[in-house]
Motif scaffolding. Structure first.
Motif, PDB file in Angstrom:
ATOM      1  N   HIS A  52      16.944  20.310  27.404  1.00  0.00           N
ATOM      2  CA  HIS A  52      16.757  19.053  26.763  1.00  0.00           C
ATOM      3  C   HIS A  52      16.087  19.694  25.193  1.00  0.00           C
ATOM      4  N   TRP A  53      15.602  20.453  25.268  1.00  0.00           N
ATOM      5  CA  TRP A  53      14.804  21.300  24.027  1.00  0.00           C
ATOM      6  C   TRP A  53      16.153  21.933  23.169  1.00  0.00           C
ATOM      7  N   TYR A  58      13.390  19.136  20.026  1.00  0.00           N
ATOM      8  CA  TYR A  58      12.030  18.991  19.784  1.00  0.00           C
ATOM      9  C   TYR A  58      11.617  18.732  21.342  1.00  0.00           C
TER      10      TYR A  58
END
Length: 58
Positions: A52-53, A58
């Motif tokens: 996800h990062w 972020y």
């Protein structure tokens, strides 16, 4: 087993062997599933957070 139960016929031995074999197989399957579930619980969330990062940033 008791001292008197040690002498068994072949059919009795087969029945006891099958019961113990089923229990042993069940124990191995449960241990494997427990280990797999524990592995997934401990590894999937951090990996998903890293992915996800990387995607979102972020």
């Amino acid at each position: 087993m008791n001292q008197t139960d040690t002498l068994m016929t072949y059919d009795q031995w087969c029945q006891l062997f099958k019961q113990r074999l089923k229990k042993a197989i069940k124990r191995k399957v449960y241990r494997f599933l427990y280990g797999a579930a524990l592995f997934l619980i401990l590894t999937v969330p951090p990996i998903a957070m890293i992915i996800h990062w990387i995607i979102v940033g972020y």
